[in-house]
Write a protein that holds these residues in place. Structure first.
Motif, short mmCIF file in Angstrom:
data_model
loop_
_atom_site.label_atom_id
_atom_site.label_comp_id
_atom_site.label_asym_id
_atom_site.label_seq_id
_atom_site.Cartn_x
_atom_site.Cartn_y
_atom_site.Cartn_z
N VAL A 241 0.86 -1.18 0.00
CA VAL A 241 0.00 0.00 0.00
C VAL A 241 0.91 1.23 0.00
CG1 VAL A 241 -1.82 1.26 1.21
CG2 VAL A 241 -1.79 -1.24 1.28
N VAL A 242 0.70 2.09 -1.00
CA VAL A 242 1.49 3.31 -1.13
C VAL A 242 0.54 4.49 -0.98
CG1 VAL A 242 3.00 4.68 -2.62
CG2 VAL A 242 3.10 2.16 -2.70
N VAL A 243 0.80 5.34 0.01
CA VAL A 243 -0.02 6.52 0.24
C VAL A 243 0.84 7.74 -0.07
CG1 VAL A 243 -1.46 7.81 1.87
CG2 VAL A 243 -1.28 5.31 2.05
N SER A 244 0.40 8.55 -1.02
CA SER A 244 1.18 9.72 -1.44
C SER A 244 0.43 11.01 -1.15
CB SER A 244 1.51 9.62 -2.93
OG SER A 244 0.32 9.56 -3.69
N ALA A 245 1.11 12.11 -1.36
CA ALA A 245 0.57 13.46 -1.15
C ALA A 245 0.19 13.68 0.31
CB ALA A 245 -0.60 13.75 -2.08
N LEU A 246 1.02 13.22 1.23
CA LEU A 246 0.75 13.42 2.65
C LEU A 246 0.71 14.91 2.97
CD1 LEU A 246 3.04 10.70 4.29
CD2 LEU A 246 0.64 10.52 3.62
N ALA A 247 -0.18 15.28 3.85
CA ALA A 247 -0.32 16.68 4.25
C ALA A 247 0.82 17.10 5.18
CB ALA A 247 -1.66 16.90 4.93
N SER A 248 1.38 16.14 5.89
CA SER A 248 2.46 16.42 6.84
C SER A 248 3.49 15.30 6.75
CB SER A 248 1.90 16.48 8.26
OG SER A 248 2.93 16.46 9.21
N THR A 249 4.75 15.66 6.87
CA THR A 249 5.81 14.66 6.86
C THR A 249 6.12 14.16 8.27
OG1 THR A 249 7.52 16.35 6.99
CG2 THR A 249 6.86 15.63 4.79
N LYS A 250 5.38 14.69 9.27
CA LYS A 250 5.64 14.32 10.67
C LYS A 250 4.45 13.68 11.37
CE LYS A 250 8.98 18.03 11.12
NZ LYS A 250 9.28 19.32 11.68
N SER A 251 3.25 13.82 10.81
CA SER A 251 2.03 13.36 11.49
C SER A 251 1.68 11.92 11.11
CB SER A 251 0.86 14.27 11.13
OG SER A 251 1.14 15.59 11.54
#
Length: 151
Positions: free
Chosen positions: A36-46
């Motif tokens: 499972v690949v999830v892209s376009a994360l809103a935060s790189t820390k959350s």
């Protein structure tokens, strides 16, 4: 099912894994590797929470997921989760807790104000999606499920 119910169900999730019972008709010894690949994360820390469902009638129901995983992006805009799943039909719901309060925040009418997504990149407009819209079939190694997070 409306977005208010969706928001409640996702917000009420537990960090503990639910039972990983397989859907009726699945061969419990037949598993396949899925990425499972999830892209376009809103935060790189959350934290990103992935809820895996394999029972149509339990999709987006409180505690209805087969299991859940929490992934820290570690400074990346994308996460990759390799996992073995029993063969059959699956759907994934994803949330990202951008303010790190361990719940999916929503507005006064119950619409999520934090990023969320579903497998097949289903984008609900007025109501939460159903299992059939989000399902994918696991039946052999090498399956990749790409999901873009909705901001």
């Amino acid at each position: 099912m409306n977005l208010r119910k969706l928001a409640f169900l996702m917000a009420a999730s537990s960090p503990l894994l639910a039972s990983s019972a397989s859907a009726a008709g699945d061969n419990p010894s037949g598993t396949s590797s899925v990425t499972v690949v999830v892209s376009a994360l809103a935060s790189t820390k959350s934290a990103v929470k992935l809820y895996f469902y394999n029972v149509r009638d339990k999709f987006l129901q409180h505690g209805g997921y087969a299991f859940m995983r929490v992934i820290q992006p570690g400074g990346q805009q994308q996460i990759t989760l390799p996992i073995n799943l029993p063969n059959g039909e699956w759907a994934v719901a994803i949330t990202q807790d951008t303010n790190n309060n361990d719940k999916l925040d929503k507005n006064f009418v119950g619409i999520p104000t934090e990023p969320y997504a579903f497998s097949n990149n289903v984008r609900p407009k007025l109501a939460a999606p159903d299992f059939n819209e989000c399902k994918f079939v696991v039946n052999g190694p090498g399956k990749v499920v790409n999901i873009v997070l909705k901001k």
